[in-house]
Design a protein around this motif. Structure first.
Motif, PDB file in Angstrom:
ATOM      1  N   TRP A 117       0.828  -1.121  -0.082  1.00  0.00           N
ATOM      2  CA  TRP A 117      -0.105  -0.026   0.122  1.00  0.00           C
ATOM      3  C   TRP A 117       1.123   1.164   0.051  1.00  0.00           C
ATOM      4  N   TYR A 129      -5.642   6.934  -6.248  1.00  0.00           N
ATOM      5  CA  TYR A 129      -6.413   5.643  -6.683  1.00  0.00           C
ATOM      6  C   TYR A 129      -5.623   4.945  -7.690  1.00  0.00           C
ATOM      7  N   LYS A 144      -2.340   0.326  -4.447  1.00  0.00           N
ATOM      8  CA  LYS A 144      -3.269  -0.785  -3.751  1.00  0.00           C
ATOM      9  C   LYS A 144      -3.840  -0.395  -2.745  1.00  0.00           C
ATOM     10  N   ASN A 145      -3.497   0.721  -1.945  1.00  0.00           N
ATOM     11  CA  ASN A 145      -3.948   1.452  -0.783  1.00  0.00           C
ATOM     12  C   ASN A 145      -5.551   1.822  -1.190  1.00  0.00           C
ATOM     13  N   PRO A 146      -6.377   1.177  -0.686  1.00  0.00           N
ATOM     14  CA  PRO A 146      -8.020   1.467  -0.879  1.00  0.00           C
ATOM     15  C   PRO A 146      -8.293   2.851  -0.242  1.00  0.00           C
ATOM     16  N   ALA A 147      -7.398   3.468   0.727  1.00  0.00           N
ATOM     17  CA  ALA A 147      -7.947   5.025   1.173  1.00  0.00           C
ATOM     18  C   ALA A 147      -7.292   5.944   0.554  1.00  0.00           C
ATOM     19  N   TYR A 148      -7.811   7.032   0.122  1.00  0.00           N
ATOM     20  CA  TYR A 148      -7.049   8.277  -0.117  1.00  0.00           C
ATOM     21  C   TYR A 148      -7.523   9.416   0.750  1.00  0.00           C
TER      22      TYR A 148
END
Length: 143
Positions: free
Chosen positions: A13, A22, A25-29
């Motif tokens: 991530w 986006y 691979k990190n699902p958060a922004y």
């Protein structure tokens, strides 16, 4: 009640504030408070003044924030019926601070003039005036 330990980030991530957003691979922004609020503000001009100088004059605390562009200094305050924000991005090549009304107002020119009067400086501190309904204008400067 025992505190539950949250696992650390997955090794692949990227940081949540790293551009391009986006794409990793990190699902958060993560976005900043400034980034969240500024679309609601009305840009009324640019000042050839550091945020810190205005803050010192008015005894305000400068906040350090960031957005998708860069880190920045910002102060938000009320003055004589107007709600202001003054911001300056670290990497802004213009070398000016942006002046905003945090609540749109029909008398943006009066707001800018009121601020200058209270901080005790003249019109030569204005890099440009802006109105949401008109293109920005440059002040007349005697050469």
């Amino acid at each position: 009640m025992a505190e539950i330990e949250v696992p650390g980030p997955d090794p692949d991530w990227q940081p949540a504030v790293q551009m391009p957003y986006y794409t990793g691979k990190n699902p958060a922004y993560q976005y900043s408070v400034w980034e969240h609020c500024v679309p609601l503000f009305q840009l009324i001009g640019g000042l050839v003044l550091p945020v810190q100088s205005v803050a010192r004059r008015l005894r305000l605390q400068v906040e350090r924030s960031w957005d998708g562009l860069d880190e920045l200094d910002v102060v938000l305050f009320r003055l004589k019926g107007f709600s202001f924000a003054i911001s300056k991005h670290d990497g802004d090549p213009r070398g000016i601070s942006d002046l905003w009304l945090t609540q749109p107002h029909e008398r943006a020119d009066d707001a800018l003039d009121t601020l200058l009067q209270v901080i005790g400086i003249g019109q030569d501190a204005i890099a440009f005036r802006s109105d949401a309904h008109k293109a920005p204008t440059q002040p007349d400067r005697a050469e």
